[in-house]
Write an enzyme that holds these catalytic residues in place. Sequence first.
Site, PDB file in Angstrom:
ATOM      1  CG  ASP A 334      -8.082  11.757   4.452  1.00 51.18           C
ATOM      2  OD1 ASP A 334      -7.987  11.425   5.433  1.00 51.18           O
ATOM      3  OD2 ASP A 334      -8.154  11.096   3.484  1.00 51.18           O
ATOM      4  CG  ASP A 336     -10.359   8.524   5.390  1.00 51.33           C
ATOM      5  OD1 ASP A 336     -10.254   8.971   4.419  1.00 51.33           O
ATOM      6  OD2 ASP A 336      -9.625   8.729   6.372  1.00 51.33           O
ATOM      7  CG  ASP A 424     -10.689  10.118   0.743  1.00 51.85           C
ATOM      8  OD1 ASP A 424     -10.718  10.938  -0.183  1.00 51.85           O
ATOM      9  OD2 ASP A 424      -9.703   9.472   1.053  1.00 51.85           O
TER      10      ASP A 424
END
Length: 500
Positions: A334, A336, A424
């Site tokens: 992902d 962040d 995120d």
Amino acid sequence: MFHTPIVPRVRKRSKPAEADVPRRDEVKFEDVRLYLVERKMGRSRRSFLTQLARSKGFIVEDILSDEVTHVVSEDSQASSLWKWLKECAPKNLPNMLVLDISWFTDSMREGRPVAVETRHCIQDTLPTLPEDSPPTPVASVSPYACQRRTTTENNNKIFTDAFEVLAESYEFNEIEGPCLAFRRAASVLKSLPWAVQCLGATQDLPCLGEHTKAVIEEILQYGRSFEVEKILSDERYRTLKLFTSVFGVGPKTSEKWYRRGLRSFSDILADPSIHLNRMQQSGFLHYGDISRAVSKAEARALKNIIDEAVHVITPDAILALTGGFRREKEFGHDVDFIVTTPELGKEESLLPIIINRLKKQGILLYSDYQASTFDMSKLPCHRFEAMDHFAKCFLILRLEGSQVEGGLHRAEGDSRGWRAVRVDLVSPPMDRYAFALLGWTGSRQFERDLRRFAQVERRMLLDNHALYDKTKKEFLAATTEKDIFAHLGLEYIEPWQRNA
Ligand code: UTP
Ligand code: MN
């Protein structure tokens, strides 16, 4: 003396072997480059063995260059051999395997490079340094990841991959001790600037227990671990691994589904009694995209998108890339980010603003927003792995290929112009920024050991919000990560050195 029907000593030939018309032998083992030491072996025997090895697909170098991986010698006098090797002084000598002829004959017999065992190694018995240079003790490796520098270059992947499987298998069975032990051992090996090539080399390393050493030995000997292979073919492990790879599905849910007899995604989706929450639905919907690694270029493109979204409304907002990409990893699961503003309290409105804008742009595929539950008066927190209380959101965004320099990291044959990516965002108040940045930069093992170090060695409590000194009974302020390392009495470790 050396007697085997497979590699006989050649009789003197009238024509030297070198004069033979060289045959182009097919190379089968690209990663292995042999060098045969002529001393003791003699020229004609060396030439014969060279041809034999080449005919079996081995690369044999004529000179002792830095390319060489395996040095083979018939000189069993370690001291004279090592003296000679050091005089030749190839820069890469510390990474070369210096082996007895028995490794060579075994390999010829098997027709492949056999795994190196301790009995094959000719150990260096010489003092490591010439007399006139100052003695530098072999740097000992700290048992804390926060006292080691670990880049993304892993010289011991073959071992650390195996340890990760074992750790995960223990995790699935909720056996915490051995799980942590394998994670720590993997982390130690990741920090080494050299590859472990015989068990003796691990002697002075911390965090390696009997079980880990047995696995290392198995891999050194056979090139693989049978224990790991057994796990990898185990139905329960495979199923839990598959299920937990879905966004929103943790070990608990996976276990529940496994117990119900479900084994595949189609089993889950076909079962009418299974209720998927919104997160899991998105997880399945975008499975192909989000199980595919995110590239650095894609992370940069996302940074531009979020940068634009936040700055339109809040010009003084601060946006920082964190997580694995801040540690300079090439790929991640992902992306962040930390986002905040200098004005305390104002950060609370940032995430809803960003989310709204992404929605308007039509690129918000999924959003799970959690408002802040941060309360300084409830600190310090004594739990190690506790989630932090800052406002945060877990997103899935639609990323257009045209926004990514060099294009999307996509599956072959996928001709769509976009892909889904997990993002995120966390939004701490500015006075907590350094702690949040340190906590979200990771790696997980680095964070665990920072906290453990603080607790055990300094009687301090560290988490994503604060650092508390239990002796002085006070919080220690920090505006940068360097301040936190300094409070802990640790040398500063750069983000790219935190890949523990
Ligand atoms: P990630 O899980 O994103 O890992 O957490 P990563 O290191 O970026 O690697 P990828 O994404 O798998 O490539 C990043 C860091 O953020 C912390 C984790 O502990 C980790 O150190 N984190 C994550 C938190 O502190 N709180 C959270 O809620 C989530
Ligand atoms: Mn990450």
